[in-house]
Design a protein around this motif. Structure first.
Motif, PDB file in Angstrom:
ATOM      1  N   LEU A   1      15.586  49.887  12.160  1.00 41.03           N
ATOM      2  CA  LEU A   1      15.825  50.559  13.247  1.00 41.03           C
ATOM      3  C   LEU A   1      14.544  50.149  14.397  1.00 41.03           C
ATOM      4  O   LEU A   1      14.836  50.091  15.584  1.00 41.03           O
ATOM      5  CB  LEU A   1      16.022  52.171  13.153  1.00 41.03           C
ATOM      6  CG  LEU A   1      17.278  52.650  12.546  1.00 41.03           C
ATOM      7  CD1 LEU A   1      17.124  54.127  12.542  1.00 41.03           C
ATOM      8  CD2 LEU A   1      18.447  52.440  13.636  1.00 41.03           C
ATOM      9  N   GLN A   2      13.378  50.072  13.774  1.00 42.67           N
ATOM     10  CA  GLN A   2      12.217  49.796  14.740  1.00 42.67           C
ATOM     11  C   GLN A   2      12.359  48.333  15.385  1.00 42.67           C
ATOM     12  O   GLN A   2      11.988  48.145  16.189  1.00 42.67           O
ATOM     13  CB  GLN A   2      11.078  50.047  13.662  1.00 42.67           C
ATOM     14  CG  GLN A   2       9.660  49.791  14.618  1.00 42.67           C
ATOM     15  CD  GLN A   2       9.634  50.921  15.623  1.00 42.67           C
ATOM     16  OE1 GLN A   2       9.657  51.998  15.462  1.00 42.67           O
ATOM     17  NE2 GLN A   2       9.425  50.330  16.974  1.00 42.67           N
ATOM     18  N   ILE A   3      12.844  47.360  14.239  1.00 39.44           N
ATOM     19  CA  ILE A   3      13.072  46.124  14.526  1.00 39.44           C
ATOM     20  C   ILE A   3      13.874  46.053  15.733  1.00 39.44           C
ATOM     21  O   ILE A   3      13.653  45.135  16.789  1.00 39.44           O
ATOM     22  CB  ILE A   3      13.514  45.281  13.323  1.00 39.44           C
ATOM     23  CG1 ILE A   3      12.575  45.122  12.056  1.00 39.44           C
ATOM     24  CG2 ILE A   3      14.010  43.735  13.765  1.00 39.44           C
ATOM     25  CD1 ILE A   3      12.938  44.629  10.891  1.00 39.44           C
ATOM     26  N   MET A   4      15.090  46.879  15.625  1.00 41.13           N
ATOM     27  CA  MET A   4      16.017  46.948  16.810  1.00 41.13           C
ATOM     28  C   MET A   4      15.443  47.168  17.802  1.00 41.13           C
ATOM     29  O   MET A   4      15.706  46.676  18.933  1.00 41.13           O
ATOM     30  CB  MET A   4      17.238  47.493  16.353  1.00 41.13           C
ATOM     31  CG  MET A   4      18.217  46.820  15.210  1.00 41.13           C
ATOM     32  SD  MET A   4      19.411  48.016  14.458  1.00 41.13           S
ATOM     33  CE  MET A   4      20.372  48.149  16.108  1.00 41.13           C
ATOM     34  N   ASP A   5      14.665  48.273  17.801  1.00 40.16           N
ATOM     35  CA  ASP A   5      14.005  49.068  19.338  1.00 40.16           C
ATOM     36  C   ASP A   5      13.081  47.911  19.643  1.00 40.16           C
ATOM     37  O   ASP A   5      12.956  47.891  20.973  1.00 40.16           O
ATOM     38  CB  ASP A   5      13.194  49.944  18.766  1.00 40.16           C
ATOM     39  CG  ASP A   5      14.180  51.318  18.349  1.00 40.16           C
ATOM     40  OD1 ASP A   5      15.488  51.252  18.964  1.00 40.16           O
ATOM     41  OD2 ASP A   5      13.972  52.343  18.009  1.00 40.16           O
ATOM     42  N   ASP A   6      12.329  47.369  18.986  1.00 41.87           N
ATOM     43  CA  ASP A   6      11.212  46.370  19.472  1.00 41.87           C
ATOM     44  C   ASP A   6      11.777  45.142  20.125  1.00 41.87           C
ATOM     45  O   ASP A   6      10.947  44.302  20.660  1.00 41.87           O
ATOM     46  CB  ASP A   6      10.346  45.805  18.327  1.00 41.87           C
ATOM     47  CG  ASP A   6       9.259  47.145  17.858  1.00 41.87           C
ATOM     48  OD1 ASP A   6       9.336  48.188  18.641  1.00 41.87           O
ATOM     49  OD2 ASP A   6       8.736  47.020  16.831  1.00 41.87           O
ATOM     50  N   ASP A   7      13.184  44.839  19.881  1.00 44.53           N
ATOM     51  CA  ASP A   7      13.624  43.447  20.323  1.00 44.53           C
ATOM     52  C   ASP A   7      13.567  43.084  21.882  1.00 44.53           C
ATOM     53  O   ASP A   7      13.431  42.229  22.310  1.00 44.53           O
ATOM     54  CB  ASP A   7      15.116  43.289  20.156  1.00 44.53           C
ATOM     55  CG  ASP A   7      15.450  41.828  20.186  1.00 44.53           C
ATOM     56  OD1 ASP A   7      15.161  40.932  19.711  1.00 44.53           O
ATOM     57  OD2 ASP A   7      16.601  41.886  20.970  1.00 44.53           O
ATOM     58  N   THR A   8      13.332  44.306  22.585  1.00 54.22           N
ATOM     59  CA  THR A   8      13.112  44.235  24.242  1.00 54.22           C
ATOM     60  C   THR A   8      11.902  43.375  24.354  1.00 54.22           C
ATOM     61  O   THR A   8      11.795  42.714  25.437  1.00 54.22           O
ATOM     62  CB  THR A   8      13.244  45.404  24.794  1.00 54.22           C
ATOM     63  OG1 THR A   8      12.128  46.229  24.070  1.00 54.22           O
ATOM     64  CG2 THR A   8      14.583  46.395  24.587  1.00 54.22           C
ATOM     65  N   LYS A   9      11.199  43.392  23.623  1.00 58.03           N
ATOM     66  CA  LYS A   9       9.641  42.884  23.828  1.00 58.03           C
ATOM     67  C   LYS A   9       9.921  41.182  23.939  1.00 58.03           C
ATOM     68  O   LYS A   9       9.725  40.473  24.409  1.00 58.03           O
ATOM     69  CB  LYS A   9       8.683  42.982  22.547  1.00 58.03           C
ATOM     70  CG  LYS A   9       8.115  44.540  22.889  1.00 58.03           C
ATOM     71  CD  LYS A   9       7.392  44.589  21.476  1.00 58.03           C
ATOM     72  CE  LYS A   9       6.932  46.114  21.491  1.00 58.03           C
ATOM     73  NZ  LYS A   9       6.233  46.607  20.232  1.00 58.03           N
ATOM     74  N   ALA A  10      10.738  40.834  22.896  1.00 64.12           N
ATOM     75  CA  ALA A  10      11.280  39.325  22.869  1.00 64.12           C
ATOM     76  C   ALA A  10      12.103  38.863  24.092  1.00 64.12           C
ATOM     77  O   ALA A  10      11.766  37.673  24.632  1.00 64.12           O
ATOM     78  CB  ALA A  10      12.067  39.026  21.414  1.00 64.12           C
ATOM     79  N   ASP A  11      12.982  39.820  24.548  1.00 62.51           N
ATOM     80  CA  ASP A  11      13.655  39.575  25.592  1.00 62.51           C
ATOM     81  C   ASP A  11      12.743  39.255  27.051  1.00 62.51           C
ATOM     82  O   ASP A  11      12.830  38.517  28.065  1.00 62.51           O
ATOM     83  CB  ASP A  11      14.599  40.566  26.159  1.00 62.51           C
ATOM     84  CG  ASP A  11      15.791  40.519  24.945  1.00 62.51           C
ATOM     85  OD1 ASP A  11      15.842  39.683  24.332  1.00 62.51           O
ATOM     86  OD2 ASP A  11      16.313  41.599  24.694  1.00 62.51           O
ATOM     87  N   ILE A  12      11.810  40.071  27.092  1.00 64.27           N
ATOM     88  CA  ILE A  12      10.897  40.165  28.337  1.00 64.27           C
ATOM     89  C   ILE A  12       9.965  38.837  28.229  1.00 64.27           C
ATOM     90  O   ILE A  12       9.715  38.231  29.056  1.00 64.27           O
ATOM     91  CB  ILE A  12       9.829  41.663  28.203  1.00 64.27           C
ATOM     92  CG1 ILE A  12      10.702  42.596  28.479  1.00 64.27           C
ATOM     93  CG2 ILE A  12       8.792  41.400  29.255  1.00 64.27           C
ATOM     94  CD1 ILE A  12       9.990  44.150  28.236  1.00 64.27           C
ATOM     95  N   LEU A  13       9.315  38.503  27.005  1.00 63.20           N
ATOM     96  CA  LEU A  13       8.616  37.303  26.794  1.00 63.20           C
ATOM     97  C   LEU A  13       9.372  36.072  27.321  1.00 63.20           C
ATOM     98  O   LEU A  13       9.054  35.166  28.071  1.00 63.20           O
ATOM     99  CB  LEU A  13       8.150  37.295  25.368  1.00 63.20           C
ATOM    100  CG  LEU A  13       6.788  38.165  25.234  1.00 63.20           C
ATOM    101  CD1 LEU A  13       6.542  37.952  23.667  1.00 63.20           C
ATOM    102  CD2 LEU A  13       5.522  37.377  25.846  1.00 63.20           C
ATOM    103  N   TYR A  14      10.584  36.108  26.714  1.00 64.32           N
ATOM    104  CA  TYR A  14      11.687  34.942  27.019  1.00 64.32           C
ATOM    105  C   TYR A  14      11.935  34.835  28.714  1.00 64.32           C
ATOM    106  O   TYR A  14      11.772  33.933  29.380  1.00 64.32           O
ATOM    107  CB  TYR A  14      12.809  35.054  26.267  1.00 64.32           C
ATOM    108  CG  TYR A  14      13.856  34.152  26.695  1.00 64.32           C
ATOM    109  CD1 TYR A  14      13.793  32.967  26.274  1.00 64.32           C
ATOM    110  CD2 TYR A  14      15.162  34.740  27.366  1.00 64.32           C
ATOM    111  CE1 TYR A  14      14.672  31.934  26.427  1.00 64.32           C
ATOM    112  CE2 TYR A  14      16.118  33.525  27.831  1.00 64.32           C
ATOM    113  CZ  TYR A  14      15.787  32.324  27.231  1.00 64.32           C
ATOM    114  OH  TYR A  14      16.802  31.195  27.593  1.00 64.32           O
TER     115      TYR A  14
END
Length: 219
Positions: A45-58
């Motif tokens: 669940l934490q991995i799913m929550d953290d995915d926004t960081k990848a989207d922002i960096l992208y």
């Protein structure tokens, strides 16, 4: 001269943002496999929550790259550096997405004992992790020999993929009770195989950056 130095600094900043995205994807993938192995739903669940960081960096990489092209109107090798950064970012962001997908499969499996050891899946991940590390190094150092080595590693991932899905189909034919886990393991297997494919793309971009033309390293 001052303008050129500023442009070099901007290119370095673009590269640094890309390095950050690669490290994020690498860590997310590692955690997703750990969550799978340990049935750790909270970690998934934490991995799913953290995915926004990848989207922002992208998004930051894309916006910064477009701004550089608009402001500096680069040509030749400088333009290729910017284009390659955008292309690599797209592939790496997909790998971060695969980590989320593996986490989702882990949640669907839950606390059920695994119907088979996940040794092949772990090995696929381990090879892909090396591809990520070496692919990043090949990009930073503009090293075609290392890029070629990265592409060659994909063959072993493909072999493990074929071997694993055959075993999963066999398990499914033996008992319909295996269906849920077989389905999730098939998905995970595919996500890892695709992650390695994306790193082969990265290797090809390194060749394009240095040679100025596209090479198919999948053969």
């Amino acid at each position: 001269m001052v303008v050129r130095e500023k442009f070099e600094d901007d290119l370095k900043e673009l590269q640094n943002k890309l390095v950050e995205l690669v490290k994020f994807a690498d860590n997310a993938l590692a955690l997703s496999v750990e969550a799978l192995e340990t049935h750790n739903v909270d970690l998934a669940l934490q991995i799913m929550d953290d995915d926004t960081k990848a989207d922002i960096l992208y998004e930051e990489i894309n916006e910064f790259a477009i701004l550089l092209i608009a402001k500096q109107q680069p040509v030749a090798i400088d333009l290729r550096r910017i284009i390659v950064a955008i292309k690599i970012a797209t592939d790496i962001e997909r790998i971060a997405d695969f980590a989320v997908n593996i986490a989702k499969s882990t949640i669907r499996i839950g606390q059920e004992p695994h119907i088979k050891p996940i040794s092949n899946l772990k090995r696929m991940y381990e090879i892909t992790a090396v591809m990520l590390k070496d692919g990043l190094e090949a990009y930073k150092e503009e090293n075609t020999q290392l890029a070629k080595k990265v592409a060659e590693m994909d063959d072993e991932v493909d072999r493990l993929y074929g071997e694993t899905i055959q075993e999963l189909f066999r398990l499914n034919s033996e008992s319909s009770e295996n269906l849920t886990q077989v389905t999730q393991f098939l998905f995970i297997c595919r996500f890892l195989e695709r992650a390695a494919d994306h790193m082969t793309n990265v290797a090809e971009y390194v060749f394009y950056l240095i040679k100025g033309k596209h090479y198919d390293l999948n053969n």
